[in-house]
Design a protein around this motif. Structure first.
Motif, mmCIF file in Angstrom:
data_model
loop_
_atom_site.group_PDB
_atom_site.id
_atom_site.type_symbol
_atom_site.label_atom_id
_atom_site.label_comp_id
_atom_site.label_asym_id
_atom_site.label_seq_id
_atom_site.Cartn_x
_atom_site.Cartn_y
_atom_site.Cartn_z
ATOM 1 N N GLY A 77 0.800 -1.385 -0.008
ATOM 2 C CA GLY A 77 -0.069 0.021 0.115
ATOM 3 C C GLY A 77 0.942 1.349 0.140
ATOM 4 O O GLY A 77 0.405 2.053 -0.941
ATOM 5 N N THR A 78 1.951 1.405 0.878
ATOM 6 C CA THR A 78 2.895 2.435 0.923
ATOM 7 C C THR A 78 3.303 2.629 -0.577
ATOM 8 O O THR A 78 3.488 3.820 -1.060
ATOM 9 N N ILE A 79 3.818 1.611 -1.188
ATOM 10 C CA ILE A 79 4.576 1.737 -2.465
ATOM 11 C C ILE A 79 3.635 2.214 -3.449
ATOM 12 O O ILE A 79 3.981 3.005 -4.338
ATOM 13 N N LEU A 80 2.410 1.911 -3.564
ATOM 14 C CA LEU A 80 1.206 2.500 -4.339
ATOM 15 C C LEU A 80 1.132 4.031 -4.068
ATOM 16 O O LEU A 80 0.894 4.893 -4.961
ATOM 17 N N GLN A 81 1.139 4.586 -2.943
ATOM 18 C CA GLN A 81 1.290 6.121 -2.400
ATOM 19 C C GLN A 81 2.485 6.552 -3.008
ATOM 20 O O GLN A 81 2.454 7.762 -3.601
ATOM 21 N N VAL A 82 3.667 5.883 -2.719
ATOM 22 C CA VAL A 82 4.721 6.273 -3.407
ATOM 23 C C VAL A 82 4.959 6.397 -4.850
ATOM 24 O O VAL A 82 5.249 7.564 -5.325
ATOM 25 N N ARG A 83 4.273 5.651 -5.528
ATOM 26 C CA ARG A 83 3.978 5.727 -6.985
ATOM 27 C C ARG A 83 3.167 6.918 -7.302
ATOM 28 O O ARG A 83 3.872 7.717 -8.288
ATOM 29 N N GLU A 84 2.106 7.401 -6.669
ATOM 30 C CA GLU A 84 1.378 8.355 -6.919
ATOM 31 C C GLU A 84 2.334 10.058 -6.695
ATOM 32 O O GLU A 84 2.128 10.705 -7.372
ATOM 33 N N ALA A 85 3.030 9.599 -5.475
ATOM 34 C CA ALA A 85 3.822 10.846 -5.097
ATOM 35 C C ALA A 85 4.745 11.142 -5.896
ATOM 36 O O ALA A 85 5.144 12.264 -6.310
ATOM 37 N N LEU A 86 5.487 10.057 -6.387
ATOM 38 C CA LEU A 86 6.905 10.404 -7.268
ATOM 39 C C LEU A 86 6.030 10.914 -8.847
ATOM 40 O O LEU A 86 6.783 11.496 -9.562
ATOM 41 N N VAL A 119 8.436 -1.687 -6.138
ATOM 42 C CA VAL A 119 8.279 -3.177 -6.050
ATOM 43 C C VAL A 119 7.367 -3.556 -4.956
ATOM 44 O O VAL A 119 7.359 -2.959 -3.819
ATOM 45 N N GLY A 120 6.216 -4.378 -5.373
ATOM 46 C CA GLY A 120 5.608 -4.962 -4.263
ATOM 47 C C GLY A 120 6.017 -6.092 -3.192
ATOM 48 O O GLY A 120 7.218 -6.504 -3.240
ATOM 49 N N GLN A 121 5.132 -6.118 -2.183
ATOM 50 C CA GLN A 121 5.722 -6.964 -0.929
ATOM 51 C C GLN A 121 4.529 -7.931 -0.811
ATOM 52 O O GLN A 121 3.273 -7.586 -0.494
ATOM 53 N N PHE A 122 4.737 -9.335 -1.022
ATOM 54 C CA PHE A 122 3.865 -10.013 -0.670
ATOM 55 C C PHE A 122 4.607 -11.553 -0.417
ATOM 56 O O PHE A 122 4.971 -12.060 -1.605
ATOM 57 N N SER A 123 4.696 -11.882 0.743
ATOM 58 C CA SER A 123 5.564 -13.063 0.992
ATOM 59 C C SER A 123 5.218 -13.717 1.935
ATOM 60 O O SER A 123 5.949 -14.671 2.408
#
Length: 449
Positions: free
Chosen positions: A115-124, A191-195
């Protein structure tokens, strides 16, 4: 009034932007968590891991408007956990038993990191758009003032003539490099996180890696080669690159601030009647926008060690590192975007006092041109001997006043070798800017990719 400046009704626009407040808001944070859960359900429904009907219901209900945020917050406080209360809330809003299939095989950090990475993508994306505008403004200054001669300074002192276009082109090239850093970083950071619980995807059996791959294809994120639950070098790089990008905005702001000082008065940030410099001194025309950018740059830069410290994380999970990231990622984005946006404003309306640039070329009565004289004498005397002679003459003028031309004409070793016309040519600052214009042209010839 907010407890912190980013949220303060009074001060928030000095330390952040509306775009970043929206991206890192509670509403958008929860929505991005739900986006990950919905994408996971969709993929698992298509693969037959969970019932297709349950997957469809989870997707349908994964909207933050379906979540009572105050109630969610109360449950987070009670359980000391961020995601379990969300899962319980989703179970309540999903029809039938669909809520039993949400979060299948995931762990809390998977949802929060992604979720944070999705926000980071928007912010970038917001940072990129603003950075491009700043680059365009600075290039426009470089083009317009390509040949406007001004004093070049080293160690804070007059050095040799340059052009303002040359200075602005230097800013532009630094902005270009930062834009490249921001772009190149995306491959490593988005890069996503699911592990799963400890990164092995054990809960999903043989389907684990296929689910992971399809999940990140669905979200448009990179798929990691291995879990990064406690590998936070990507976050450290993100914060470091943002700090560099913010640093260049701060550097330009500092130059404007410095060149706006009364004694110099070569530049001035945009001014409009009504802008007040002092509550007691009505004459003041301060540079508050540039001062604010410089201050924000210091705050962003000071966060870099904290991000790098997070690389040393504990075993397979470390909430201490995650809690720190939760505080500073949104803040750094907010402040960096504010600094860039403010410098878009400053460079878009910058007042360039060309008459003062011309005036300051002669502030030291010719001393600015000592190198040109020394190089001219070097042909006859050798460089070191010429340096010694010109140095002695310059120090005398500096201490006792007068003009460099008169002092040169009086010195027998100089007057015997240089005519007055030659000295006049050497002391002309407009004829001693080297390849400044050509360097400007080189910078402007390369558009931002």
């Amino acid at each position: 009034m907010g407890a912190y400046v980013i949220d303060s009704v009074l001060f928030r626009d000095q330390f952040g932007t509306e775009a970043m407040r929206r991206i890192f808001s509670d509403e958008n944070t929860v929505q991005r968590w739900l986006d990950v859960e919905a994408a996971l359900a969709k993929v698992q429904g298509e693969m037959g891991i969970i019932p297709a009907a349950a997957a469809a219901e989870i997707q349908r209900r994964s909207q933050v408007r379906n979540i009572d945020l105050p109630a969610l917050k109360a449950e987070m406080d009670r359980t000391a956990h961020p995601i379990v209360p969300l899962l319980r809330a989703m179970k309540q809003v999903c029809e039938g038993d669909a809520g039993e299939y949400i979060h299948w095989g995931a762990t809390t950090q998977d949802i929060m990191d992604t979720g944070t990475i999705l926000q980071v993508r928007e912010a970038l994306d917001e940072i990129d758009a603003s950075y491009r505008k700043l680059f365009e403004n600075v290039c426009a200054l470089a083009a317009r003032y390509r040949d406007q001669v001004m004093v070049g300074r080293s160690h804070g002192q007059h050095a040799l003539p340059i052009t303002f276009g040359f200075k602005a082109a230097g800013w532009a090239e630094e902005l270009r490099r930062n834009a490249q850093r921001l772009r190149q970083m995306r491959e490593r950071v988005l890069v996503g996180q699911f592990s799963g619980a400890v990164g092995t995807l054990a809960a999903l059996g043989e389907a684990g890696m296929a689910v992971q791959q399809r999940l990140f294809e669905e979200l448009g994120l990179g798929c990691p080669a291995i879990t990064w639950h406690t590998s936070r070098d990507n976050v450290a790089e993100l914060i470091s690159v943002l700090a560099i990008a913010c640093g260049t905005a701060g550097k330009i702001a500092h130059e404007v601030f410095s060149l706006q000082k009364t004694e110099t008065a070569e530049l001035e940030e945009p001014f409009a009647l009504g802008k007040v410099g002092s509550s007691t001194m009505p004459h003041k025309r301060n540079p508050p926008v540039c001062e604010g950018v410089i201050a924000v740059n210091r705050l962003v830069r000071a966060t870099v060690p904290l991000a790098i410290e997070g690389i040393v994380a504990d075993h397979e999970r470390d909430k201490v590192v995650l809690q720190a990231e939760r505080e500073y990622i949104g803040r750094v984005f907010a402040m960096t975007h504010a600094a860039i946006q403010k410098m878009v404003f400053v460079t878009g309306g910058l007042s360039v006092r060309t008459q003062n640039m011309e005036r300051n070329l002669y502030a030291q009565n010719g001393l600015l041109m000592s190198e040109a004289v020394m190089m001219g004498l070097s042909e006859a005397l050798g460089r070191q001997e010429a340096h010694e002679i010109v140095y002695g003459i310059c120090m005398d003028v500096f201490e006792n006043g007068g003009s460099l031309k008169d002092a040169l004409m009086r010195h027998p070793d100089v007057s015997a070798r240089l005519s007055e016309a030659q000295i006049d040519r050497m002391l002309a600052p407009h004829g001693y800017v080297g390849h400044a214009g050509a360097f400007v042209d080189q910078v402007l010839a390369n558009p931002l990719d």
